[in-house]
Scaffold this motif. Structure first.
Motif: not given
Length: 205
Positions: A42-56
């Motif tokens: 299951m895909v929980l999140h797609q990292v993008s530029e607006k996420d910067k360098n940390i995703v919770v």
């Protein structure tokens, strides 16, 4: 009674930019075998530029997505409630000149700290008195004490930090590694609270 699906969330992970974060990346899953392959992908999140360098990634996001697809199963969470995802952006290799400059500064700083400490505790006078007590003679530089002491000080520092360049003497972590680990754990805990989008939505409501 059906066996529940157990999910153990990881403390933190590192991913490249624009990575697709799947549930298997942020957690270990076990339980009913027929559900595990689908849940892990299951895909929980797609990292993008607006996420910067940390995703919770909050465990609540995982539960919502799993129950949306499999409303009949029971879920048991184990371990942390959030996983801190560090986005590793490509970094240039530091120049040898910069590394050499930092190494020289650290070397000089450490040497000055040791010399100032010895001056404050009057180490030379202590060694002179020790020499007089053992030999009955007064000398300004008791080298037979000072030289082994200096060598032992260097060996002691190497053993204390448990490293000689890239070589590790045993599996015990050095004090520096322990402090870095504690700092990283505190940082992840802080980020998990401050950057958690699920908790921010609850506060906004």
């Amino acid at each position: 009674m059906a066996t529940p699906v157990y999910i153990r969330t990881k403390q933190s992970i590192y991913v490249p930019p624009s990575a697709e974060i799947r549930l298997k990346d942020v957690a270990r899953v076990t339980g009913q075998k027929r559900y595990i392959p689908v849940i892990e992908q299951m895909v929980l999140h797609q990292v993008s530029e607006k996420d910067k360098n940390i995703v919770v990634i909050d465990s609540f996001m995982m539960i919502e997505q799993i129950l949306e697809k499999f409303p009949e199963i029971e879920i048991e969470l184990i371990g942390p409630n959030q996983c801190v995802v560090h986005v590793e952006k490509h970094q240039k290799q530091p120049s040898p000149l910069l590394i050499s400059g930092i190494w020289v500064l650290l070397f000089i700083g450490a040497a000055m700290a040791i010399m100032n400490f010895h001056y404050d505790v009057s180490m030379q006078e202590v060694q002179q008195k020790l020499h007089f007590m053992l030999t009955g003679e007064e000398v300004e530089h008791p080298l037979w004490i000072q030289v082994p002491y200096s060598i032992g000080l260097g060996i002691g520092m190497i053993l204390f930090f448990n490293h000689w360049f890239q070589k590790r003497f045993n599996e015990e972590p050095s004090p520096m590694e322990v402090e870095i680990f504690n700092y990283q754990e505190d940082l992840d805990h802080y980020v998990a609270i401050k950057e958690n989008k699920v908790e921010k939505q609850d506060v906004d409501r």
